[in-house]
Design a protein around this motif. Sequence first.
Motif, short mmCIF file in Angstrom:
data_model
loop_
_atom_site.label_atom_id
_atom_site.label_comp_id
_atom_site.label_asym_id
_atom_site.label_seq_id
_atom_site.Cartn_x
_atom_site.Cartn_y
_atom_site.Cartn_z
N HIS A 19 5.92 -12.95 8.59
CA HIS A 19 6.07 -12.85 10.04
C HIS A 19 6.69 -11.53 10.47
N GLY A 20 6.59 -10.51 9.62
CA GLY A 20 7.04 -9.18 9.99
C GLY A 20 5.97 -8.47 10.81
N ILE A 21 6.21 -7.20 11.09
CA ILE A 21 5.27 -6.41 11.89
C ILE A 21 3.97 -6.19 11.12
N ALA A 22 4.10 -5.91 9.83
CA ALA A 22 2.92 -5.60 9.03
C ALA A 22 3.22 -5.83 7.56
N ILE A 23 2.15 -5.88 6.77
CA ILE A 23 2.27 -5.86 5.32
C ILE A 23 1.48 -4.66 4.83
N GLY A 24 1.69 -4.25 3.61
CA GLY A 24 0.95 -3.09 3.12
C GLY A 24 1.37 -2.71 1.72
N GLY A 25 0.92 -1.54 1.28
CA GLY A 25 1.25 -1.13 -0.07
C GLY A 25 0.81 0.28 -0.39
N ILE A 26 1.11 0.67 -1.62
CA ILE A 26 0.70 1.95 -2.17
C ILE A 26 0.01 1.70 -3.50
N ILE A 27 -1.18 2.25 -3.66
CA ILE A 27 -1.92 2.15 -4.92
C ILE A 27 -1.86 3.52 -5.57
N ASP A 28 -1.25 3.59 -6.74
CA ASP A 28 -1.09 4.87 -7.43
C ASP A 28 -1.84 4.83 -8.76
N GLY A 29 -2.33 6.00 -9.18
CA GLY A 29 -3.02 6.09 -10.44
C GLY A 29 -4.53 6.05 -10.34
N VAL A 30 -5.06 6.02 -9.12
CA VAL A 30 -6.51 6.01 -8.93
C VAL A 30 -7.05 7.42 -9.17
N PRO A 31 -8.03 7.57 -10.05
CA PRO A 31 -8.58 8.91 -10.31
C PRO A 31 -9.18 9.53 -9.06
#
Length: 352
Positions: A19-31
Amino acid sequence: MASNTFGRQLQLTTYGESHGIAIGGIIDGVPAGIQLDLEAIQLELDRRKPGQSAIVTQRKESDIVQFKSGIFEGKTTGMPIGFEIQNADQKSKDYGHIKEVFRPSHADFTYSKKYGERDYRGGGRSSARETANWVVAGALAKQIIPEISIAAYTFSVGELSITDRHKVDMNQIEKNPVRCPNAELAQEMETYIKQIRKEGDTIGGQVKCIINNVPIGLGDPIFEKLHANLAKAMMTINAVKGFEYGSGFSGTTLKGSQHNDEILTNETTKTNYSGGIQGGISNGMPIEFTVAFKPVATLMKAQSSIDESNKQVTVEGKGRHDPCVVPRAIPIVEAMAALVLADAFLINKTNR
């Protein structure tokens, strides 16, 4: 709480609450240089999102993913890929009655005891809302390993189960809201889930996943075995209570002479009791596993529990909840499998 990152070479770090403003993330290691199909990623999110049928939670979220970095002119740059999904249909007032009360078999109690604080609105970070982040990353991971085919489906709901593998039609999976590859059984399952919802109750089930075109050599010995990492990925999913691959528990009833997969000259095996993995390393055969999901903990029925003062209370669920999580879990299972396989694939490339 330093447990928000998944993977070794391909890493996903996520943030946000139900119930926060948003969800999200960071994907690291993608060539760098991978041409992304962003519509395909959105399609995977659409498969997971709430409100898509009468047998899932009626929370309405568009679940439109916005990529913030790491992509230029449709291709990955090799930099961290940031993304965000806005929350739009929170009804936090539906959870006011559990502000100081713990729901039975829910993370409410353990989160409160461990951290001394908890976001009671929709379960906060313990909510399955978090899995939308995983689906974004998993959909992108599929595009790192496009040759590998990952398909999951509803194998059972309660005691309704596929008993004849010859009656499985994978083309039926997305043609019914239960995502069962048997049209007749899918209708029975749908009717049953609706009945369970009317009773204010919930029901569990099983998801089966079949992965084809897996190259030989994914996974590493000892502590990075491919089946162990798949098990961890599946057991990370909300409401999962079990994981088995290949012959699983049924293999314990066989003799070794019956269970061994004899190797043929074309480097395939006569049978596949190993489930495509031997010694923790893929052997080129299809990887097959099954994931067991418990009934959702939040019920629309009165149950006995305690409050934060250890006083005995009665608690009854309110708001919008899935009577059975299995249909919406299909893209989540696929996403987590894709993350594990893409990670193993990239590790193989790095080590050569």
